[in-house]
Write an enzyme that holds these catalytic residues in place. Structure first.
Site, PDB file in Angstrom:
ATOM      1  N   ASP A 160     -12.279   0.141  44.002  1.00 12.42           N
ATOM      2  CA  ASP A 160     -11.911  -0.653  45.173  1.00 12.42           C
ATOM      3  C   ASP A 160     -12.974  -0.446  46.245  1.00 12.42           C
ATOM      4  O   ASP A 160     -13.427   0.687  46.456  1.00 12.42           O
ATOM      5  CB  ASP A 160     -10.546  -0.232  45.710  1.00 12.42           C
ATOM      6  CG  ASP A 160      -9.425  -0.463  44.709  1.00 12.42           C
ATOM      7  OD1 ASP A 160      -9.551  -1.378  43.879  1.00 12.42           O
ATOM      8  OD2 ASP A 160      -8.419   0.264  44.769  1.00 12.42           O
TER       9      ASP A 160
ATOM     10  N   GLU B  72      -5.445   0.897  53.759  1.00 14.24           N
ATOM     11  CA  GLU B  72      -6.362   0.795  52.617  1.00 14.24           C
ATOM     12  C   GLU B  72      -7.620   1.632  52.823  1.00 14.24           C
ATOM     13  O   GLU B  72      -8.068   2.308  51.907  1.00 14.24           O
ATOM     14  CB  GLU B  72      -6.753  -0.663  52.352  1.00 14.24           C
ATOM     15  CG  GLU B  72      -5.650  -1.523  51.767  1.00 14.24           C
ATOM     16  CD  GLU B  72      -5.313  -1.212  50.319  1.00 14.24           C
ATOM     17  OE1 GLU B  72      -6.009  -0.408  49.680  1.00 14.24           O
ATOM     18  OE2 GLU B  72      -4.326  -1.790  49.818  1.00 14.24           O
TER      19      GLU B  72
END
Length: 147
Positions: free
Chosen positions: A70, A53
């Protein structure tokens, strides 16, 4: 010299806010914060997800096509989980400003991740985990770490 000192003092707070963790350092922090086997997901799953991520970088941000962003080491989304003041109709289910997810202290990121993983879809909420970690030997992500 004065300009250099001014620059250093201006950048110092930014450096103190974020952090790129080492693999084992992150594993230890996540374990200390209760992620090991949380909702049945081993610590290796969490470290693997963080690697894909964010590259273990607490200051990582990524803009999505729907206008959301994000944030942080686990790339927590502003549409559903935090408030960045920009994403329309943000749910802010974790009840936090997105900016706290960019700090070197991952306590709030872990608290929110626990909320996310408890929401019914488990770690499937993280695309990188689904595509890169699920069904693999995630124990390699904590191998050699002193936990």
């Amino acid at each position: 010299m004065k300009a250099l000192l001014t620059l250093v003092f201006c950048l110092l707070p930014l450096a103190a806010q974020g952090k790129v963790y080492s693999r084992c350092e992150l594993a230890a922090a996540m374990k200390r914060l209760g992620l090991d086997n949380y909702r049945g997901y081993s610590l290796g799953n969490w470290v693997c997800a963080a690697n894909y991520e964010s590259g273990f970088n607490t200051q990582a941000t990524n803009r999505n096509t729907d206008g959301s962003t994000d944030y942080g080491i686990l790339q927590i989304n502003s549409r559903w989980w935090c408030d960045n003041g920009k994403t329309p109709r943000s749910k802010n289910a974790c009840g936090i400003p997105c900016s706290v997810l960019l700090r070197s202290d991952i306590t709030e990121a872990v608290r929110c991740a626990k909320r996310i993983v408890s929401d019914g879809d488990g770690m499937n909420a993280w695309v990188a985990w689904r595509n890169r970690c699920r069904g693999t030997d995630v124990s390699k992500w904590i191998r050699g770490c002193r936990l």
